[in-house]
Design a protein around this motif. Sequence first.
Motif, PDB file in Angstrom:
ATOM      1  N   ASP A  21      14.881   1.862   6.978  1.00 46.59           N
ATOM      2  CA  ASP A  21      14.412   2.311   8.361  1.00 46.59           C
ATOM      3  C   ASP A  21      12.905   2.790   8.131  1.00 46.59           C
ATOM      4  O   ASP A  21      12.173   2.875   9.168  1.00 46.59           O
ATOM      5  CB  ASP A  21      15.358   3.539   8.720  1.00 46.59           C
ATOM      6  N   ALA A  22      12.697   3.423   7.092  1.00 42.50           N
ATOM      7  CA  ALA A  22      11.334   4.248   6.757  1.00 42.50           C
ATOM      8  C   ALA A  22      10.244   3.027   6.961  1.00 42.50           C
ATOM      9  O   ALA A  22       9.061   3.285   7.374  1.00 42.50           O
ATOM     10  CB  ALA A  22      11.146   4.884   5.656  1.00 42.50           C
ATOM     11  N   ALA A  23      10.463   1.880   6.597  1.00 45.66           N
ATOM     12  CA  ALA A  23       9.563   0.772   6.714  1.00 45.66           C
ATOM     13  C   ALA A  23       9.189   0.358   8.224  1.00 45.66           C
ATOM     14  O   ALA A  23       8.317  -0.571   8.501  1.00 45.66           O
ATOM     15  CB  ALA A  23       9.957  -0.428   6.003  1.00 45.66           C
ATOM     16  N   SER A  24      10.081   0.828   9.348  1.00 46.32           N
ATOM     17  CA  SER A  24      10.041   0.172  10.442  1.00 46.32           C
ATOM     18  C   SER A  24       8.546   0.369  11.111  1.00 46.32           C
ATOM     19  O   SER A  24       7.912  -0.556  11.828  1.00 46.32           O
ATOM     20  CB  SER A  24      11.039   0.688  11.494  1.00 46.32           C
ATOM     21  N   GLU A  25       8.196   1.519  11.027  1.00 36.44           N
ATOM     22  CA  GLU A  25       6.849   2.052  11.493  1.00 36.44           C
ATOM     23  C   GLU A  25       5.722   1.186  10.992  1.00 36.44           C
ATOM     24  O   GLU A  25       4.750   0.523  11.658  1.00 36.44           O
ATOM     25  CB  GLU A  25       6.555   3.671  11.366  1.00 36.44           C
ATOM     26  N   ASN A  52       4.691   5.137  -5.805  1.00 31.46           N
ATOM     27  CA  ASN A  52       5.084   4.618  -7.074  1.00 31.46           C
ATOM     28  C   ASN A  52       3.814   4.091  -8.018  1.00 31.46           C
ATOM     29  O   ASN A  52       3.720   2.968  -8.223  1.00 31.46           O
ATOM     30  CB  ASN A  52       6.063   3.548  -7.142  1.00 31.46           C
ATOM     31  N   SER A  53       2.834   5.270  -8.457  1.00 30.65           N
ATOM     32  CA  SER A  53       1.715   4.625  -8.990  1.00 30.65           C
ATOM     33  C   SER A  53       1.816   3.941 -10.206  1.00 30.65           C
ATOM     34  O   SER A  53       0.757   3.052 -10.527  1.00 30.65           O
ATOM     35  CB  SER A  53       0.832   5.862  -9.092  1.00 30.65           C
ATOM     36  N   GLU A  73       0.679  -1.202   0.095  1.00 26.60           N
ATOM     37  CA  GLU A  73      -0.053   0.076   0.154  1.00 26.60           C
ATOM     38  C   GLU A  73       0.830   1.229   0.016  1.00 26.60           C
ATOM     39  O   GLU A  73       0.645   2.230  -1.020  1.00 26.60           O
ATOM     40  CB  GLU A  73      -0.743   0.035   1.263  1.00 26.60           C
ATOM     41  N   ALA A  74       1.983   1.225   0.946  1.00 28.93           N
ATOM     42  CA  ALA A  74       2.732   2.435   0.951  1.00 28.93           C
ATOM     43  C   ALA A  74       3.740   2.545  -0.196  1.00 28.93           C
ATOM     44  O   ALA A  74       3.757   3.652  -0.713  1.00 28.93           O
ATOM     45  CB  ALA A  74       3.631   2.328   2.462  1.00 28.93           C
TER      46      ALA A  74
END
Length: 296
Positions: A280-284, A79-80, A73-74
Amino acid sequence: MKKIFAIVLAGIMMLSLAACGGTGSSTPAAASSEPAGASGTPASGEPAASTLSGKVTTGGSTSVEKVVGAFIEAFVAENSGVDVTYDPTGSGAGITGAAEGTLDIGLSSRALKDDEAAGGLTATTFALDGIAIIVNSENTVEDLTLEQIKGLATGEITNWSEVGGPDMPVVLVGREAGSGTRDGFESIVDVKDACKYDQELTSTGAVIAGVAANPNAFGYASLSAVDDTVKAVTVEGVAASEATVQDGTYKIQRPFVFVTKDGAELSEAAQAFIDFATSDAASELIVNAGAVPVAK
C-alpha cells in the motif's frame, strides 16, 4: 560551638540525601532495564538501518520507466546496501530475461501470454496503465470510437476528414514488434498484425516525439508518459485517467507486471523489492509517476 556543630550536621545530612538520589526514586537512572537502542531504534531516535545488501537486476518495458524509477529511488533510500538496476529494453526482452535467468525481475507492460505462463513464468501486477491515443496538437479531432481507431490503424480510414478532422492523410506512428505497448494496443483494438505503420519506433518517448513533429500523425503511448507536446483524445467519450482506468470505463488499458521464473528462488533483496512495490505504501509513488494503483 553549638551553632558550628549544627551547620556541620546539616551539611552531612545534605550529602547523605544526594548520595541516595535526592528524588525519592529507589532505582538509579543508569539501572534502566533496557539500554538505548535495544528495541531496534538507535539512541538518536532514528530508525534502524536496513541490513539488506546485494544487487537486483530488472529490465524490460520502457513504459514502466517512471514508475519503476520511483520504486528504485525510494527503495534504495531505505536500503542503501542494495543496488537495483533497470535496463529499458522492451517487454519482450524483459520476459525473455526472466525466463533465461539473466534478470532477477522482468518488466512487462502487458499480461503474459498463455504459452509464456505455461512455460514457467509468473506475472505480478504492480500497477495499471491506460494506453492513450495521441494526435498532433494541431489536429482538431477530440474523440474516437474503437472502430474508428481500428480503421485508422489498419489503413481503412486514410484521411482525418473521415472522422471529423482536417483534410489530411493519416500517418500511424507506433512501437516496434515485441513492445508491450504495441501488443496491448493491437490486442485491445483487435488489429493484431494488421496495422499499417508509417514509423515503428523503439521507445514510448520516440512515439510521442514522432506524433508531436507531424501534424498528420497519430499513435499510442502509456498514459504515464504523455505530456503536453501531444493531445490525448477521448475514446468513446471517456478520457484516459487514473479513475477511468481503475474503474474499467476507459477501454484501452493494460497491466504493468513483474515477471519472475517459477522455481527460481529470488534473493532476499529482490523479494523485498517486489514486496515494497506491491505494498500500500507504494500507491503514492505509482500515482505521482502517472500510473494507476491496483485496486485492493
